[in-house]
Motif scaffolding. Sequence first.
Motif, PDB file in Angstrom:
ATOM      1  N   ASN A   4       0.797  -1.233   0.000  1.00  0.00           N
ATOM      2  CA  ASN A   4       0.000   0.000   0.000  1.00  0.00           C
ATOM      3  C   ASN A   4       0.828   1.280   0.000  1.00  0.00           C
ATOM      4  O   ASN A   4       0.271   2.379   0.015  1.00  0.00           O
ATOM      5  CB  ASN A   4      -0.947   0.015   1.202  1.00  0.00           C
ATOM      6  N   THR A  58     -12.962   5.377  -4.775  1.00  0.00           N
ATOM      7  CA  THR A  58     -12.451   4.061  -4.430  1.00  0.00           C
ATOM      8  C   THR A  58     -13.321   2.994  -5.088  1.00  0.00           C
ATOM      9  O   THR A  58     -14.528   3.180  -5.279  1.00  0.00           O
ATOM     10  CB  THR A  58     -12.411   3.812  -2.912  1.00  0.00           C
ATOM     11  N   LEU A  77      -8.682   4.962  -6.600  1.00  0.00           N
ATOM     12  CA  LEU A  77      -7.969   4.029  -5.728  1.00  0.00           C
ATOM     13  C   LEU A  77      -8.628   2.664  -5.844  1.00  0.00           C
ATOM     14  O   LEU A  77      -9.796   2.501  -5.477  1.00  0.00           O
ATOM     15  CB  LEU A  77      -8.006   4.522  -4.283  1.00  0.00           C
ATOM     16  N   ALA A  99       0.127   3.650  -2.909  1.00  0.00           N
ATOM     17  CA  ALA A  99      -1.200   4.270  -2.777  1.00  0.00           C
ATOM     18  C   ALA A  99      -1.162   5.407  -1.769  1.00  0.00           C
ATOM     19  O   ALA A  99      -1.711   6.494  -2.012  1.00  0.00           O
ATOM     20  CB  ALA A  99      -2.223   3.216  -2.363  1.00  0.00           C
ATOM     21  N   VAL A 146      -4.385   4.275  -8.888  1.00  0.00           N
ATOM     22  CA  VAL A 146      -3.328   3.643  -8.113  1.00  0.00           C
ATOM     23  C   VAL A 146      -3.945   2.437  -7.424  1.00  0.00           C
ATOM     24  O   VAL A 146      -5.124   2.459  -7.047  1.00  0.00           O
ATOM     25  CB  VAL A 146      -2.706   4.624  -7.093  1.00  0.00           C
ATOM     26  N   ARG A 147      -3.165   1.384  -7.288  1.00  0.00           N
ATOM     27  CA  ARG A 147      -3.699   0.127  -6.752  1.00  0.00           C
ATOM     28  C   ARG A 147      -3.067  -0.240  -5.412  1.00  0.00           C
ATOM     29  O   ARG A 147      -1.895   0.048  -5.169  1.00  0.00           O
ATOM     30  CB  ARG A 147      -3.468  -1.026  -7.731  1.00  0.00           C
ATOM     31  N   ILE A 148      -3.869  -0.904  -4.601  1.00  0.00           N
ATOM     32  CA  ILE A 148      -3.374  -1.607  -3.420  1.00  0.00           C
ATOM     33  C   ILE A 148      -3.254  -3.071  -3.824  1.00  0.00           C
ATOM     34  O   ILE A 148      -4.222  -3.670  -4.294  1.00  0.00           O
ATOM     35  CB  ILE A 148      -4.320  -1.459  -2.223  1.00  0.00           C
ATOM     36  N   LYS A 154      -8.808   0.520   1.617  1.00  0.00           N
ATOM     37  CA  LYS A 154      -9.209   1.680   0.822  1.00  0.00           C
ATOM     38  C   LYS A 154      -9.953   2.700   1.662  1.00  0.00           C
ATOM     39  O   LYS A 154      -9.696   3.910   1.560  1.00  0.00           O
ATOM     40  CB  LYS A 154     -10.087   1.243  -0.357  1.00  0.00           C
ATOM     41  N   THR A 180       0.713   8.379  -3.205  1.00  0.00           N
ATOM     42  CA  THR A 180      -0.085   9.052  -4.231  1.00  0.00           C
ATOM     43  C   THR A 180      -1.160   9.921  -3.606  1.00  0.00           C
ATOM     44  O   THR A 180      -1.379  11.062  -4.033  1.00  0.00           O
ATOM     45  CB  THR A 180      -0.725   8.012  -5.164  1.00  0.00           C
TER      46      THR A 180
END
Length: 222
Positions: A26, A123, A46, A29, A148-150, A54, A32
């Motif tokens: 994370n 999200t 997200l 994320a 952006v990814r987790i 999230k 960002t």
Amino acid sequence: MTRQLAFDLPLRQSQGREDFFVAPANALALATLDAPESWPQGRMLLIGPEGAGKSHLAQIWSDDHQARIVAARDLSEAGIPALATGAVVVEDAQKIDGNRSLEDALFHLHNLLQAERRALLITASRPPRDWGLSLPDLQSRMDAMASVRITPPDDSLLAAVLVKLFNDRQLTVSPQLIDWLVTRMDRSMGTARKLVAALDARALAEGRKITRALAAEVLDSL
């Protein structure tokens, strides 16, 4: 404080920055969201699996930027002007799921925030192409958003989440049990939440401590 099993105490979730465990899954994320000035047109999407953190990140960003948080399913066109007076977080956008009134509301919110140069964080558990959108203009805007990814949790993040979930329920467990659970449970945040809730309920109902034996029984039942 160790929870007494005779009492069903309320769940106290900690959602501050100090409660967020930073890990490789994370870190990007978080970085960002900490730099909204770099978001193209002030928008960011997200994406991450259920329970990945999230909402926690969204709450941190909301606290930092005085943003209003709204669930995608609670959007309405009538409420957009009042909602768009500052930065906004829309959570769980995938739950719009082809609902035309919700799509229209998100479309107008997006456009109004862009016109007013106010930030928008959305999200979702899936990318926009998988939301089942029926409004082409909304689809194109969502597809164009920076994202952006987790990623799935590593051992350190999963262990930290388990500790936090137990602490939220005022339960104390040994580090050895946390390590044991990490190596045997499905590797997802959603599973971590279900596991801790099940252990809490089982221990309370049976008047037992949360031990490896109890954990093994609960894991077999999930």
